[in-house]
Design a protein around this motif. Structure first.
Motif, PDB file in Angstrom:
ATOM      1  N   LEU A   1      -5.470  -2.163   0.892  1.00  0.00           N
ATOM      2  CA  LEU A   1      -5.398  -3.556   1.333  1.00  0.00           C
ATOM      3  C   LEU A   1      -4.096  -4.209   0.871  1.00  0.00           C
ATOM      4  O   LEU A   1      -3.443  -4.924   1.642  1.00  0.00           O
ATOM      5  CB  LEU A   1      -6.607  -4.342   0.821  1.00  0.00           C
ATOM      6  CG  LEU A   1      -6.658  -5.811   1.229  1.00  0.00           C
ATOM      7  CD1 LEU A   1      -6.815  -5.958   2.730  1.00  0.00           C
ATOM      8  CD2 LEU A   1      -7.781  -6.525   0.502  1.00  0.00           C
ATOM      9  N   ALA A   2      -3.706  -3.957  -0.366  1.00  0.00           N
ATOM     10  CA  ALA A   2      -2.446  -4.513  -0.869  1.00  0.00           C
ATOM     11  C   ALA A   2      -1.260  -3.995  -0.066  1.00  0.00           C
ATOM     12  O   ALA A   2      -0.346  -4.762   0.266  1.00  0.00           O
ATOM     13  CB  ALA A   2      -2.278  -4.176  -2.349  1.00  0.00           C
ATOM     14  N   LEU A   3      -1.265  -2.708   0.263  1.00  0.00           N
ATOM     15  CA  LEU A   3      -0.182  -2.144   1.075  1.00  0.00           C
ATOM     16  C   LEU A   3      -0.149  -2.758   2.471  1.00  0.00           C
ATOM     17  O   LEU A   3       0.928  -3.052   3.004  1.00  0.00           O
ATOM     18  CB  LEU A   3      -0.323  -0.625   1.172  1.00  0.00           C
ATOM     19  CG  LEU A   3      -0.079   0.158  -0.115  1.00  0.00           C
ATOM     20  CD1 LEU A   3      -0.432   1.621   0.075  1.00  0.00           C
ATOM     21  CD2 LEU A   3       1.357  -0.001  -0.574  1.00  0.00           C
ATOM     22  N   VAL A   4      -1.310  -2.985   3.057  1.00  0.00           N
ATOM     23  CA  VAL A   4      -1.382  -3.605   4.386  1.00  0.00           C
ATOM     24  C   VAL A   4      -0.856  -5.032   4.332  1.00  0.00           C
ATOM     25  O   VAL A   4      -0.073  -5.457   5.197  1.00  0.00           O
ATOM     26  CB  VAL A   4      -2.830  -3.552   4.943  1.00  0.00           C
ATOM     27  CG1 VAL A   4      -2.988  -4.436   6.158  1.00  0.00           C
ATOM     28  CG2 VAL A   4      -3.220  -2.114   5.264  1.00  0.00           C
ATOM     29  N   VAL A   5      -1.253  -5.794   3.321  1.00  0.00           N
ATOM     30  CA  VAL A   5      -0.791  -7.185   3.197  1.00  0.00           C
ATOM     31  C   VAL A   5       0.719  -7.235   3.024  1.00  0.00           C
ATOM     32  O   VAL A   5       1.405  -8.034   3.678  1.00  0.00           O
ATOM     33  CB  VAL A   5      -1.512  -7.895   2.025  1.00  0.00           C
ATOM     34  CG1 VAL A   5      -0.844  -9.213   1.681  1.00  0.00           C
ATOM     35  CG2 VAL A   5      -2.981  -8.112   2.367  1.00  0.00           C
ATOM     36  N   ILE A   6       1.257  -6.391   2.169  1.00  0.00           N
ATOM     37  CA  ILE A   6       2.710  -6.359   1.970  1.00  0.00           C
ATOM     38  C   ILE A   6       3.405  -5.988   3.277  1.00  0.00           C
ATOM     39  O   ILE A   6       4.418  -6.589   3.655  1.00  0.00           O
ATOM     40  CB  ILE A   6       3.088  -5.379   0.837  1.00  0.00           C
ATOM     41  CG1 ILE A   6       2.628  -5.941  -0.515  1.00  0.00           C
ATOM     42  CG2 ILE A   6       4.592  -5.135   0.805  1.00  0.00           C
ATOM     43  CD1 ILE A   6       2.749  -4.955  -1.665  1.00  0.00           C
ATOM     44  N   GLY A   7       2.849  -5.006   3.984  1.00  0.00           N
ATOM     45  CA  GLY A   7       3.438  -4.600   5.259  1.00  0.00           C
ATOM     46  C   GLY A   7       3.406  -5.716   6.288  1.00  0.00           C
ATOM     47  O   GLY A   7       4.394  -5.946   7.007  1.00  0.00           O
TER      48      GLY A   7
ATOM     49  N   ILE B   1       6.183   0.663  -3.812  1.00  0.00           N
ATOM     50  CA  ILE B   1       6.398   1.920  -4.545  1.00  0.00           C
ATOM     51  C   ILE B   1       5.429   2.022  -5.715  1.00  0.00           C
ATOM     52  O   ILE B   1       4.806   3.068  -5.935  1.00  0.00           O
ATOM     53  CB  ILE B   1       7.862   2.037  -5.014  1.00  0.00           C
ATOM     54  CG1 ILE B   1       8.770   2.253  -3.805  1.00  0.00           C
ATOM     55  CG2 ILE B   1       8.031   3.163  -6.029  1.00  0.00           C
ATOM     56  CD1 ILE B   1      10.253   2.110  -4.106  1.00  0.00           C
ATOM     57  N   LEU B   2       5.250   0.948  -6.471  1.00  0.00           N
ATOM     58  CA  LEU B   2       4.331   0.963  -7.617  1.00  0.00           C
ATOM     59  C   LEU B   2       2.888   1.195  -7.178  1.00  0.00           C
ATOM     60  O   LEU B   2       2.154   1.974  -7.803  1.00  0.00           O
ATOM     61  CB  LEU B   2       4.438  -0.334  -8.411  1.00  0.00           C
ATOM     62  CG  LEU B   2       5.722  -0.529  -9.205  1.00  0.00           C
ATOM     63  CD1 LEU B   2       5.767  -1.909  -9.835  1.00  0.00           C
ATOM     64  CD2 LEU B   2       5.848   0.545 -10.275  1.00  0.00           C
ATOM     65  N   ILE B   3       2.478   0.541  -6.112  1.00  0.00           N
ATOM     66  CA  ILE B   3       1.107   0.708  -5.627  1.00  0.00           C
ATOM     67  C   ILE B   3       0.874   2.134  -5.141  1.00  0.00           C
ATOM     68  O   ILE B   3      -0.153   2.746  -5.441  1.00  0.00           O
ATOM     69  CB  ILE B   3       0.787  -0.323  -4.523  1.00  0.00           C
ATOM     70  CG1 ILE B   3       0.720  -1.725  -5.134  1.00  0.00           C
ATOM     71  CG2 ILE B   3      -0.517   0.007  -3.815  1.00  0.00           C
ATOM     72  CD1 ILE B   3       0.662  -2.843  -4.109  1.00  0.00           C
ATOM     73  N   VAL B   4       1.830   2.683  -4.405  1.00  0.00           N
ATOM     74  CA  VAL B   4       1.693   4.059  -3.914  1.00  0.00           C
ATOM     75  C   VAL B   4       1.651   5.038  -5.092  1.00  0.00           C
ATOM     76  O   VAL B   4       0.827   5.961  -5.117  1.00  0.00           O
ATOM     77  CB  VAL B   4       2.828   4.409  -2.925  1.00  0.00           C
ATOM     78  CG1 VAL B   4       2.889   5.900  -2.660  1.00  0.00           C
ATOM     79  CG2 VAL B   4       2.647   3.635  -1.629  1.00  0.00           C
ATOM     80  N   LEU B   5       2.504   4.854  -6.093  1.00  0.00           N
ATOM     81  CA  LEU B   5       2.494   5.737  -7.261  1.00  0.00           C
ATOM     82  C   LEU B   5       1.170   5.645  -8.015  1.00  0.00           C
ATOM     83  O   LEU B   5       0.607   6.662  -8.444  1.00  0.00           O
ATOM     84  CB  LEU B   5       3.667   5.418  -8.182  1.00  0.00           C
ATOM     85  CG  LEU B   5       5.041   5.838  -7.679  1.00  0.00           C
ATOM     86  CD1 LEU B   5       6.129   5.371  -8.644  1.00  0.00           C
ATOM     87  CD2 LEU B   5       5.116   7.338  -7.475  1.00  0.00           C
TER      88      LEU B   5
END
Length: 171
Positions: free
Chosen positions: A35-41, A64-68
């Motif tokens: 969800l965080a990645l979608v919101v940032i995108g 990058i931090l969220i993916v890691l």
């Protein structure tokens, strides 16, 4: 509720073995990373033309931090299994990279509670060395009624089975 806790820890039980995945419940938390990645995108897409450079740098860094963090959970934490094998008198640890690494003898294992800032959890270790090296085998519990009920259920459904296996090694 019995099946719920066994599903939560992905418990696999047979006559002389019990395997559990103590971090299996972390899978539910992965949706927040996505969800965080979608919101940032979406934010980056919406402001793609008028976005200042510093906002792009912050968004890229967060991504990058969220993916890691998500990869760390997926590769190193969630796949951990502990197998208690009364037939071989061993406790094994398996993960994504190593299968059935013997930790110590089952009859030399001690079950105890370990606490830190997050609360307390059940852990295992080798007698006389458990304060140096231990392995967490449950989620963190607290002092609320709901948390104590979860701990009691864990004791009845999982810890009792582990103690039975230890008893099979030492008749």
């Amino acid at each position: 509720m019995e099946n719920n806790i066994k599903d939560k820890y992905n418990v696999d039980e047979s006559y002389k073995t019990l395997s559990l995945q103590p971090y299996n419940y972390y899978k539910k938390g992965l949706k927040w990373y996505v969800l965080a990645l979608v919101v940032i995108g979406l934010v980056c897409l919406y402001y793609r033309n008028g976005m200042p450079e510093y906002v792009l740098i912050i968004a890229s860094t967060l991504t990058i931090l969220i993916v890691l963090w998500m990869l760390k959970e997926l590769l190193f934490r969630i796949p951990i299994y502990y197998t208690f094998d009364a037939g071989q008198n061993k406790v094994f640890k398996s993960n994504f990279f190593v299968k059935n690494k013997a930790l110590f003898d089952l009859d030399k294992m001690v079950l105890f509670t370990s606490s830190d800032n997050e609360g307390w959890a059940y852990a295992i270790g080798e007698k006389r060395k458990h304060l140096i090296k231990s392995y967490k085998i449950s989620e963190y519990f607290g002092d609320s009624k709901k948390s104590i009920a979860k701990a009691d259920l864990y004791e009845n459904e999982i810890l009792s089975k582990i103690n039975e296996l230890v008893g099979q090694v030492n008749p």
